[in-house]
Enzyme design. Structure first.
Site, PDB file in Angstrom:
ATOM      1  CE1 TYR A   1     -26.434 -40.854  -1.666  1.00  0.00           C
ATOM      2  CE2 TYR A   1     -26.372 -42.385  -3.945  1.00  0.00           C
ATOM      3  CZ  TYR A   1     -26.067 -41.009  -3.190  1.00  0.00           C
ATOM      4  OH  TYR A   1     -26.664 -40.071  -3.760  1.00  0.00           O
TER       5      TYR A   1
ATOM      6  CE  LYS B   1     -29.773 -39.740  -2.003  1.00  0.00           C
ATOM      7  NZ  LYS B   1     -30.589 -38.685  -2.288  1.00  0.00           N
TER       8      LYS B   1
ATOM      9  NE  ARG C   1     -20.813 -29.296   2.690  1.00  0.00           N
ATOM     10  CZ  ARG C   1     -21.019 -30.692   2.447  1.00  0.00           C
ATOM     11  NH1 ARG C   1     -20.121 -31.369   1.625  1.00  0.00           N
ATOM     12  NH2 ARG C   1     -21.631 -30.945   3.371  1.00  0.00           N
TER      13      ARG C   1
ATOM     14  CB  ILE D   1     -22.844 -34.704 -10.054  1.00  0.00           C
ATOM     15  CG1 ILE D   1     -24.945 -34.875 -10.869  1.00  0.00           C
ATOM     16  CG2 ILE D   1     -23.172 -32.685 -10.002  1.00  0.00           C
ATOM     17  CD1 ILE D   1     -24.622 -34.426 -12.118  1.00  0.00           C
TER      18      ILE D   1
ATOM     19  CB  SER E   1     -28.308 -41.380  -6.986  1.00  0.00           C
ATOM     20  OG  SER E   1     -27.964 -42.050  -7.173  1.00  0.00           O
TER      21      SER E   1
ATOM     22  N   GLY F   1     -30.368 -28.887   2.752  1.00  0.00           N
ATOM     23  CA  GLY F   1     -27.880 -29.475   1.835  1.00  0.00           C
ATOM     24  C   GLY F   1     -28.219 -28.073   1.663  1.00  0.00           C
TER      25      GLY F   1
END
Ligand code: NAP
Length: 246
Positions: free
Chosen positions: A154, A158, A14, A187, A141, A11
């Site tokens: 999510y 994580k 970006r 972020i 995260s 990843g």
């Protein structure tokens, strides 16, 4: 310095992955820029790295695909001879309340964020074991530690990353491989740019340092964990979150 090291960053087209790829390249590593759909942006990261005097290659691979990851990492070893650093950064969100969350939304997020890291570790660690050295860094995260309403998929992925990191750290330590996680807070990237102003404002209020972080601040933590200096650190979760979790 990372001269002569081969680093794979998933990843990296970006956001945080791009910043990590640039940082590792600036320290002398040869960087394999992985992406899924953003071919042009990945090529642009390569060009930026080369313009700064670094070296990089671009590889498409959907990390949620076990077979494709096997092919991808075999190709990297065939082409570049080794894998010294693996950064499992690829990630997606597909938020929704639990009672309304589709099975496909749950599966897509867990398959990319958690299974994706398993897939790449599964195949990269084989080479690292042969080398008897390696650095694996997995992107968790803050949400994997604290939970978050509307992000069950999510948060589960994580939190799973943290368990995976610790199990892999124990298993691979005798082979000279360290495995750590980074848990960023908020972020500024494409992922957080979709947050409505109201949510962004409420998020900032939860951050002791009072602002969102920058991708390069996460990249600095990744570069440290990838360095020789971090050789006695394994199985840890490094929080880069402006003090959200302490
Ligand atoms: P982003 O800007 O949305 O970028 C996501 C990256 O992951 C892109 O390069 C994307 O590639 C790649 N990707 C997505 N699905 C993929 C797949 N199936 N296979 C390969 N690559 C895939 O996200 P970000 O904010 O930089 O986040 C990077 C990581 O940090 C993620 O794991 C995220 O969960 C974690 N994180 C972010 C924050 C934050 O506030 N931003 C906070 C905590 C944790 P394409 O462009 O090719 O699709």
């Amino acid at each position: 310095m990372l001269d002569g090291k081969v680093a794979v960053v998933t990843g990296a087209s970006r956001g945080i992955g791009r910043a990590i790829a640039q940082k590792l390249a600036s320290l002398g590593a040869f960087v394999v820029i992985n992406y899924n759909g953003s071919k042009e942006r990945a090529e642009q990261v390569k060009q930026e790295i080369e313009a700064d005097g670094g070296a990089a290659a671009v590889y498409q691979c959907d990390v949620s695909d076990y077979g494709k990851c096997e092919e991808f990492l075999k190709d990297v070893v065939t082409e570049y001879g080794r894998i010294d650093i693996l950064i499992n950064n690829a990630g997606v969100t597909q938020d929704g309340l639990l009672m309304k969350m589709s099975e496909s939304a749950f599966d897509r997020v867990v398959d990319t964020n958690l299974k994706g890291a398993f897939h790449t570790i599964r195949f990269a660690s084989r080479q690292m074991v042969k080398q008897r050295s390696g650095r694996i860094i997995n992107m968790s995260s803050v949400v994997g530690v604290t939970g978050n309403a509307g992000q069950a998929n999510y948060a589960a992925s994580k939190a799973g990353i943290i368990g995976l990191t610790k199990a892999a750290a124990r298993e691979l330590a005798p082979r000279g491989i360290t495995v750590n996680a980074i848990a960023p807070g908020f972020i500024d990237t494409d992922m957080t740019s979709v947050l409505p102003d109201k949510v962004r404002k409420a998020s900032v209020e939860q951050i002791p340092l009072g602002r969102f972080g920058e991708p390069k601040q996460v990249a600095a933590a990744a570069a440290f964990l990838a360095s020789e200096d971090a050789g006695y650190i394994t199985g840890q979760v490094l929080h880069v979150d402006g003090g959200m979790v302490m």
